[in-house]
Write an enzyme that holds these catalytic residues in place. Structure first.
Site, short mmCIF file in Angstrom:
data_model
loop_
_atom_site.label_atom_id
_atom_site.label_comp_id
_atom_site.label_asym_id
_atom_site.label_seq_id
_atom_site.Cartn_x
_atom_site.Cartn_y
_atom_site.Cartn_z
N SER A 86 0.87 -1.18 0.00
CA SER A 86 0.00 0.00 0.00
C SER A 86 0.90 1.23 0.00
O SER A 86 1.53 1.56 1.01
CB SER A 86 -0.91 0.01 1.23
N LYS B 78 -7.28 1.76 -2.81
CA LYS B 78 -6.84 1.30 -1.50
C LYS B 78 -6.83 2.44 -0.50
O LYS B 78 -7.20 2.26 0.68
CB LYS B 78 -5.43 0.68 -1.60
N LYS C 150 0.40 5.59 8.18
CA LYS C 150 0.99 5.82 6.86
C LYS C 150 -0.10 5.95 5.80
O LYS C 150 -0.07 6.85 4.96
CB LYS C 150 1.96 4.69 6.54
#
Length: 305
Positions: free
Chosen positions: A108, A183, A251
């Protein structure tokens, strides 16, 4: 007639190199092995390499060794800097994979990193798909991940059997970077959902309600969600063993916040939850599962943890 032996035919299933054998990468690579794929893996932790060989895979001593003969190279590492570190440079994937190989990055990362990687790989004759996943450790173990893919249709079609060994919902979302954009949206929804569940748990407990009964009935109604189903036991038992760490969700919230700013999309609730995730990490809980957002709500409600 030539006495040279004919070259050995390549196996029916592509040879797979797997780079990154963490919480997600290890069970995913093992599912490929169970599906009959020949998997050669590399990671920095020897115990993870030992786990791969115990499952029937082959451990490599370097990225170069892992990818040299691979038809498909799959990467699953924490963030953009790690993807760049394993992809570029003389010891990286692009310099050592064969021309024609398919690189599938399932990390990701930022959409921009995926686009840049695809462009750099094309110059080496290497095709790229960005294919981040959702479903956490449980989804990885059970091979029921949702896989959101960016790239070319032909490459997606070629990779589909590999994806089918790893997940259940597999969708080509658009060109390079599109998988990462979807995502990012997924991580926004999951974080906000976990935060709402955490607030409900604290509210219910402080009200003296039977928490298990309440979560059972909520799960059967409109408030039900995959998040509530997957994380219910974490809330009930305060079990925050990481399936997906707060550090990583922090993150990801940075990725979606930056991407939304770039396209002019307002994320008022997401921005608040991003700050709550950041605060939880600052309090030392970054290594816990993201369901530990419950701890943040408890602190705000007066609990001393």
């Amino acid at each position: 007639m030539s006495s040279n032996p004919a070259p050995s035919p390549r196996p029916a299933r592509p040879l797979v190199a797997w780079i990154g054998l963490g919480i997600m990468g290890s069970p995913m690579s093992e599912n490929l092995i169970k599906a009959g794929y020949d998997v050669t893996g590399f990671t920095l932790e020897q115990d993870k390499l030992d786990r791969l060989t115990a499952a029937g895979g082959t451990a490599a001593g370097s990225i170069a060794e892992a990818v040299r003969d691979a038809d498909v190279v799959i990467t699953m590492v924490p963030a953009s800097p790690q993807v760049e570190a394993i992809s570029y440079g003389p010891d990286g994937i692009l310099e050592n994979a064969r021309s024609g190989a398919l690189l599938i990055d399932m990390s990701s990362i930022t959409p921009r990193t995926s686009v840049d990687l695809a462009e750099a790989a094309a110059a080496k004759g290497i095709r790229v798909l960005d294919a981040p996943v959702s479903g956490g450790e449980a989804g990885a173990v059970e091979a029921v991940l949702s896989i959101m893919v960016g790239g070319e249709q032909a490459d997606f079609d070629e990779a589909k059997p590999v994806f089918e060994a790893l997940g259940r919902t597999i969708v080509l979302c658009g060109p390079h970077g599109a998988g990462q954009t979807v995502k990012a949206a997924n991580q926004l929804i999951v974080a906000v959902n976990i935060q709402a569940c955490a607030e409900a748990v604290v509210f219910l407990e402080k009200s003296g309600v039977d928490l298990k009964a309440a979560l059972d009935v909520l799960g059967g109604g409109l408030a039900g969600s995959t998040v509530l189903t997957r994380k219910k036991d974490n809330f009930l038992h305060r079990d925050f063993k990481p399936g997906f760490r707060i550090d990583l969700h922090h993150k990801d919230m940075g990725i979606v916040t930056d991407a939304a700013r770039a396209v002019g999309a307002a994320l008022p609730v997401g921005a608040v939850v991003a700050q709550l995730v950041a605060a939880l990490r600052a309090q030392g809980d970054g290594g816990l599962d993201h369901s530990a957002l419950l701890r943040s709500v408890e602190r705000l409600s007066g609990a001393r943890l």
